[in-house]
Design a protein around this motif. Structure first.
Motif, PDB file in Angstrom:
ATOM      1  N   LEU A 175       0.835  -1.053   0.050  1.00 26.28           N
ATOM      2  CA  LEU A 175      -0.156   0.662  -0.045  1.00 26.28           C
ATOM      3  C   LEU A 175       0.979   1.050   0.356  1.00 26.28           C
ATOM      4  CD1 LEU A 175      -2.278  -1.002   2.736  1.00 26.28           C
ATOM      5  CD2 LEU A 175      -3.136  -1.310   0.505  1.00 26.28           C
TER       6      LEU A 175
ATOM      7  N   LEU B  50      -2.943   3.963  -1.387  1.00 31.01           N
ATOM      8  CA  LEU B  50      -4.508   4.586  -0.739  1.00 31.01           C
ATOM      9  C   LEU B  50      -5.037   5.785  -0.185  1.00 31.01           C
ATOM     10  CD1 LEU B  50      -6.321   2.811   1.376  1.00 31.01           C
ATOM     11  CD2 LEU B  50      -4.172   2.982   3.014  1.00 31.01           C
TER      12      LEU B  50
ATOM     13  N   GLU C 125      -6.986  -1.532   6.357  1.00 27.84           N
ATOM     14  CA  GLU C 125      -6.639  -2.288   5.505  1.00 27.84           C
ATOM     15  C   GLU C 125      -5.536  -3.595   6.475  1.00 27.84           C
ATOM     16  OE1 GLU C 125      -6.964  -2.106   2.265  1.00 27.84           O
ATOM     17  OE2 GLU C 125      -7.978  -0.290   2.189  1.00 27.84           O
TER      18      GLU C 125
END
Length: 204
Positions: free
Chosen positions: A4, A48, A73
Motif C-alpha cells: 500500500l 490508498l 487495511e
C-alpha cells in the motif's frame, strides 16, 4: 505480499506551501508518487488515497485520516507493506531490503521520527502515525510480543516534507520528482559549505 502507498491527494504537502503554490504542490506530490510506484513496480502496489487520483496503479479511496485508513487495511490480516508516497529517492533494491527481514514487523524510520515504511506480518499490529511514530511503533510491537526489525536506509529516511528537504531530491534523485523540480527552476546552491535548495537559472 500486498503493498500500500498512502497518498494525500486532497491537499498534499502543505508544508511546501512556502515555495510551491497549490497546483504545484499537487503536481510535485504526484511526481514523487510516480517515483515510489516505479520502485514498487515488481510488487503491484495499490495507492490508498484520501481522494481520487489518476495514477498508473490501482487506487483505493478512503477519506479517513491516515492512521484509520491504514489500520482498516491491516485488519484483514493479510501481510502488508506500507510505503509513504513522499520518498522519491527509493529504488527497487531498497524495496527488497525492506521486505527481506523475516520479522513480524519491519520498520524504516524517517529522519524526524516518523515511520516512512512498514512491513506488517502479524494481524494484531496497528499503526499510529501521530508524533514520533517510529518510537510508538517499536513500543506497540514489543507490547504484543512481536519480532521487530529495522531497516536503516537513507533512501527510506529522506521523506520530502519541508522546503529544506527539496535539495535532497536534486542531489540524489533521478526520477520524476527531480525532473519536475529542475523543469520548474529548482537548483542547488552552496552557502557556508552546505547545499541548499533555491530557484534560479543556473546551478552553483
Amino acid at each position: 505480499m500486498r503493498v500500500l502507498v498512502p497518498f494525500g491527494a486532497r491537499d498534499p504537502k502543505t508544508r511546501l506551501g512556502a515555495v510551491l503554490d497549490e497546483q504545484e504542490r499537487h503536481s510535485f506530490a504526484e511526481a514523487m508518487l510516480a517515483d515510489v510506484l516505479r520502485a514498487l513496480a515488481d510488487h503491484d502496489p495499490v495507492v490508498l488515497a484520501d481522494a481520487p487520483v489518476d495514477v498508473d496503479a490501482p487506487v483505493t479511496v478512503d477519506e479517513r485520516p491516515l492512521t484509520e485508513a491504514v489500520n482498516a487495511e491491516l485488519a484483514s490480516g493479510v501481510p502488508t507493506a506500507v510505503m509513504m508516497a513522499d520518498l522519491p529517492l527509493v529504488g527497487r533494491e531498497t524495496v527488497e531490503r525492506l521486505i527481506a527481514p523475516d520479522a513480524d514487523v519491519v520498520m524504516a524510520p524517517g529522519l524526524g521520527g516518523g515511520t516512512n515504511a512498514l512491513v506488517v506480518r502479524d494481524e494484531t499490529f496497528r499503526v499510529d502515525y501521530h508524533g514520533a511514530s517510529v518510537r510508538d511503533h517499536r513500543r506497540a510491537a514489543r507490547a504484543e510480543g512481536l519480532s521487530l526489525a529495522t531497516v536503516d536506509s537513507f533512501q527510506l529516511a529522506a521523506d520530502i516534507d519541508e522546503p529544506d528537504d527539496l535539495v535532497e531530491v536534486l542531489l540524489h534523485g533521478d526520477g520524476a520528482a527531480a525532473t519536475w523540480l529542475r523543469a520548474h527552476g529548482g537548483r542547488v546552491a552552496t552557502t557556508d559549505g552546505r547545499a541548499q535548495f533555491t530557484w534560479g537559472d543556473t546551478e552553483e
